[in-house]
Design a protein around this motif. Structure first.
Motif, short mmCIF file in Angstrom:
data_model
loop_
_atom_site.label_atom_id
_atom_site.label_comp_id
_atom_site.label_asym_id
_atom_site.label_seq_id
_atom_site.Cartn_x
_atom_site.Cartn_y
_atom_site.Cartn_z
N GLY A 220 0.90 -1.01 0.06
CA GLY A 220 -0.15 -0.10 0.13
C GLY A 220 0.87 1.47 -0.09
O GLY A 220 0.42 2.33 -0.01
N ARG A 221 2.30 1.10 -0.18
CA ARG A 221 3.21 2.16 -0.06
C ARG A 221 2.84 2.98 0.91
O ARG A 221 2.95 4.18 0.97
CB ARG A 221 3.01 3.18 -1.41
N VAL A 222 2.83 2.54 2.12
CA VAL A 222 2.87 3.14 3.45
C VAL A 222 4.03 4.21 3.73
O VAL A 222 3.86 5.32 4.29
CB VAL A 222 2.78 2.27 4.56
N LEU A 223 5.32 3.77 2.98
CA LEU A 223 6.50 4.86 3.17
C LEU A 223 6.14 5.73 2.17
O LEU A 223 7.21 6.86 2.13
CB LEU A 223 7.61 4.06 2.84
N GLY A 224 5.32 6.09 1.23
CA GLY A 224 5.09 7.26 0.43
C GLY A 224 5.15 6.68 -1.11
O GLY A 224 5.73 5.80 -1.41
N ASP A 225 3.93 7.37 -1.57
CA ASP A 225 3.79 6.75 -3.09
C ASP A 225 3.64 8.12 -4.06
O ASP A 225 3.35 7.68 -5.25
CB ASP A 225 2.58 6.04 -3.38
N GLN A 226 4.23 9.16 -3.96
CA GLN A 226 4.08 10.38 -4.46
C GLN A 226 5.40 10.91 -4.35
O GLN A 226 6.36 11.11 -3.59
CB GLN A 226 3.00 11.14 -4.06
N GLY A 227 5.74 11.72 -5.45
CA GLY A 227 7.04 12.75 -5.64
C GLY A 227 8.25 12.05 -5.37
O GLY A 227 8.29 10.97 -5.97
N LYS A 228 9.17 12.72 -4.60
CA LYS A 228 10.46 12.36 -4.53
C LYS A 228 10.56 10.78 -3.82
O LYS A 228 11.55 10.03 -3.93
CB LYS A 228 11.29 13.35 -3.89
N ILE A 229 9.87 11.13 -2.75
CA ILE A 229 9.64 9.65 -1.94
C ILE A 229 9.39 8.25 -2.66
O ILE A 229 9.93 7.23 -3.04
CB ILE A 229 8.83 9.75 -0.61
N GLY A 230 8.42 8.39 -3.57
CA GLY A 230 7.89 7.26 -4.28
C GLY A 230 8.96 7.12 -5.20
O GLY A 230 9.04 6.09 -5.81
N GLN A 231 9.46 8.07 -6.12
CA GLN A 231 10.44 7.79 -7.02
C GLN A 231 11.62 7.05 -6.40
O GLN A 231 12.20 6.28 -7.13
CB GLN A 231 10.71 9.14 -7.71
N LYS A 232 12.28 7.63 -5.19
CA LYS A 232 13.29 6.94 -4.59
C LYS A 232 13.08 5.56 -4.16
O LYS A 232 14.19 4.65 -4.37
CB LYS A 232 13.92 8.12 -3.49
N LEU A 233 11.97 5.46 -3.43
CA LEU A 233 11.76 4.21 -2.86
C LEU A 233 11.45 2.96 -3.93
O LEU A 233 11.82 1.76 -3.75
CB LEU A 233 10.69 4.02 -1.85
N TYR A 234 10.51 3.36 -4.95
CA TYR A 234 9.75 2.47 -5.78
C TYR A 234 10.22 2.61 -7.22
O TYR A 234 9.54 2.04 -7.92
CB TYR A 234 8.43 2.34 -5.53
N GLN A 235 11.05 3.46 -7.38
CA GLN A 235 11.46 4.18 -8.83
C GLN A 235 10.14 4.28 -9.70
O GLN A 235 10.00 3.90 -10.70
CB GLN A 235 12.16 2.68 -9.47
N GLU A 236 9.27 4.91 -9.15
CA GLU A 236 7.96 5.19 -9.77
C GLU A 236 7.73 6.60 -9.63
O GLU A 236 7.62 7.36 -8.92
CB GLU A 236 6.73 4.37 -9.44
N ASN A 237 7.55 7.14 -11.02
CA ASN A 237 7.25 8.50 -11.46
C ASN A 237 5.69 8.91 -11.24
O ASN A 237 4.96 9.65 -10.55
CB ASN A 237 7.58 9.04 -12.58
N ASN A 238 4.99 7.63 -11.86
CA ASN A 238 3.61 7.65 -11.90
C ASN A 238 3.07 6.35 -11.41
O ASN A 238 3.56 5.34 -11.68
CB ASN A 238 3.29 7.79 -13.13
#
Length: 248
Positions: A220-238
Motif C-alpha cells: 500500500g506504499r505506506v512509506l510514500g507513493d508520490q513525489g521524490k519519496i515514491g520515485q526514490k523508494l519504488y522507482q515510480e514517477n507515476n
C-alpha cells in the motif's frame, strides 16, 4: 495520439484509493495483537492476557477482536484486485474468500476455556465442532494471506522491465512475510502439542499478523507513493506505471 488527462486523473485516483485500502487492511492486522495484549496489561480493562488471540472473544476486549476482524473481512471483500486466469494468482477471488474467512473467525468463536460460561454469539452453542470450525476459518484465512503475499503481490515486480525495480526489494519482503505466515500456521499446533513455552499460540498468531500487516502496508506504499519519496523508494514517477504491469 491525444491523451485524455481526465481519464488519467481518475485512474490515478483509483490506484491511490486501492493503496489506501491496502494500508487500512495492513494497519488493522498489525495493530490487532498489539491492542489486545496492550489493553490486557492495563488493570482498568480487567482482562488477563489470553493463551491465544481468539480467546480474547471471551473477555472485555471482545469488541476489539470481533470489530477489527469484521473490518478486515469487509475491506477484503470490497477490495477489487486484479483478475487472473490462475486461481492461485487471482487477487480478486482470493481476497473475497479471505474476507469471508475473516468474518467466520470473528462470528464463530473458539471453544471457551470453561464450557459453562455464557456465550454471546450468533450460534448459541458450546458444541466443540464449532471451535474446530473457528480454527478452520483461521487456518484458511492465514493460508490465503500467505498465498497473496507470495504469488500475487510479487507479480507486478516480476513483470516490471525497469532496473532497479525497487530499492526496497519488495518481492523479497512479500515472500518473507508469506513464509513467516505459513511457518506460524504450522508452529501453532506444534507448539501446543509440545508445550514449548507459555503463550506460544498467542506469539505465533501475533507473528503471522505482523507479517500479514507488513506485506499489505508495503504494497500500500505506506512509506510514500508520490513525489521524490515514491520515485526514490519504488522507482515510480507515476503509480500507473507499476500498477498496470500485471499478469492476466
Amino acid at each position: 495520439m491525444k491523451i485524455n488527462t481526465q481519464e488519467i486523473k481518475i485512474e490515478s485516483y483509483d490506484i491511490f484509493t486501492y493503496r489506501r485500502i491496502r494500508r487500512a487492511i495492513g494497519y488493522l492486522g498489525f495493530l490487532l495483537p498489539i491492542l489486545l495484549v496492550g489493553f490486557s496489561l492495563i488493570p482498568f480493562f480487567q482482562t488477563k492476557t489470553q493463551p491465544s488471540i481468539s480467546h480474547f472473544y471471551y473477555t472485555n476486549l471482545r469488541e476489539i477482536f470481533t470489530g477489527t476482524l469484521c473490518a478486515v473481512g469487509l475491506f477484503l471483500i470490497r477490495y477489487k484486485g486484479h483478475g487472473n486466469k490462475s486461481i492461485w494468482k487471482n487477487d480478486n477471488l482470493l481476497t473475497n474468500v479471505a474476507g469471508i474467512m475473516a468474518l467466520g473467525v470473528a462470528l464463530v468463536p473458539t471453544n471457551p476455556e470453561e464450557i459453562s460460561q455464557k456465550i454471546y454469539t450468533i450460534i448459541p452453542s458450546t458444541a466443540k465442532w464449532l471451535g474446530w470450525l473457528h480454527y478452520g476459518f483461521a487456518a484458511m484465512l492465514f493460508l490465503i494471506l500467505a498465498l497473496l503475499a507470495i504469488h500475487v503481490f510479487t507479480i507486478g515486480q516480476e513483470k516490471d522491465p525497469r532496473e532497479p525495480k525497487s530499492i526496497l526489494h519488495e518481492n523479497n519482503i512479500y515472500r518473507a512475510c508469506g513464509y513467516i505466515i505459513l511457518a506460524s500456521v504450522v508452529l501453532v499446533p506444534v507448539s501446543e502439542s509440545l508445550k514449548l513455552f507459555s503463550y506460544s499460540t498467542l506469539v505465533f498468531e501475533a507473528l503471522a499478523l505482523f507479517a500479514f500487516g507488513t506485506a499489505w502496508l508495503i504494497k500500500g506504499r505506506v512509506l510514500g507513493d508520490q513525489g521524490k519519496i515514491g520515485q526514490k523508494l519504488y522507482q515510480e514517477n507515476n503509480p500507473l506505471d507499476t500498477e498496470k504491469i500485471f499478469e492476466e
